[in-house]
Design a protein around this motif. Structure first.
Motif, PDB file in Angstrom:
ATOM      1  N   PHE A 129      11.987  65.247   3.077  1.00 29.49           N
ATOM      2  CA  PHE A 129      12.261  66.673   2.913  1.00 29.49           C
ATOM      3  C   PHE A 129      10.990  67.371   2.436  1.00 29.49           C
ATOM      4  N   PRO A 130      10.157  67.803   3.370  1.00 33.36           N
ATOM      5  CA  PRO A 130       8.861  68.377   2.988  1.00 33.36           C
ATOM      6  C   PRO A 130       8.967  69.686   2.217  1.00 33.36           C
ATOM      7  N   THR A 131      10.089  70.393   2.333  1.00 33.13           N
ATOM      8  CA  THR A 131      10.249  71.649   1.592  1.00 33.13           C
ATOM      9  C   THR A 131      11.622  71.678   0.920  1.00 33.13           C
TER      10      THR A 131
ATOM     11  N   ALA B 213      13.676  74.077   1.207  1.00 33.12           N
ATOM     12  CA  ALA B 213      14.595  74.615   2.211  1.00 33.12           C
ATOM     13  C   ALA B 213      15.125  73.504   3.113  1.00 33.12           C
ATOM     14  N   THR B 214      14.273  72.550   3.462  1.00 38.45           N
ATOM     15  CA  THR B 214      14.703  71.417   4.290  1.00 38.45           C
ATOM     16  C   THR B 214      15.724  70.577   3.539  1.00 38.45           C
ATOM     17  N   LEU B 215      15.478  70.348   2.275  1.00 44.11           N
ATOM     18  CA  LEU B 215      16.412  69.594   1.438  1.00 44.11           C
ATOM     19  C   LEU B 215      17.740  70.356   1.306  1.00 44.11           C
ATOM     20  N   ALA B 216      17.667  71.635   0.997  1.00 45.93           N
ATOM     21  CA  ALA B 216      18.877  72.441   0.841  1.00 45.93           C
ATOM     22  C   ALA B 216      19.686  72.478   2.135  1.00 45.93           C
ATOM     23  N   SER B 217      19.012  72.605   3.262  1.00 47.21           N
ATOM     24  CA  SER B 217      19.698  72.609   4.559  1.00 47.21           C
ATOM     25  C   SER B 217      20.430  71.289   4.791  1.00 47.21           C
TER      26      SER B 217
END
Length: 132
Positions: free
Chosen positions: A5-7, A9-13
């Motif tokens: 999860f580079p960001t 937002a990617t993790l949250a998504s």
């Protein structure tokens, strides 16, 4: 963690997507169920979350803040609601099924909010009593 999860937002998504998948699995259709039984399955799933830990639906909470979230997170939230409404629409059936599905989701989310504010699961029960 940053490898997968580079960001944030990617993790949250990914968290929102997993939440949606798990929720929809918990309300999966049963053979020969009626529209009323489908609505009851959704109502029970929302109520169980309140009973278990007093928490609201993740997508309901995040949806209220959609204006300040990244587009990819908002799209996952939107996908959750679209999937739930489409699922209910199909299971309810009939010409007003989509409107009823939207009403069910709005009522359940609102009922959770009331229960949380009042710190009383009875507020949820009162809010959703009219769902058939």
């Amino acid at each position: 963690m940053h490898h997968h999860f580079p960001t944030k937002a990617t993790l949250a998504s990914a968290v929102v997507r997993r939440y949606g998948d798990r929720f929809l699995a918990s309300v999966a259709p049963r053979p020969d169920e009626t529209g009323e039984e489908a609505i009851s399955a959704y109502r029970s799933a929302f109520r169980k979350a309140l009973e278990r830990d007093g928490r609201m639906c993740l997508c309901g909470v995040l949806g209220a803040e959609a204006g300040v979230l990244t587009p990819e997170v908002v799209e996952e939230i939107r996908s959750f609601f679209r999937r739930c409404i489409d699922d209910l629409t199909q299971r309810i059936g009939g010409p007003e099924a989509k409107a009823q599905a939207c009403h069910v989701m709005a009522t359940l989310e609102g009922g959770m909010m009331l229960a949380r504010v009042y710190q009383d699961i009875g507020a949820f029960d009162q809010a959703v009593i009219s769902l058939t």
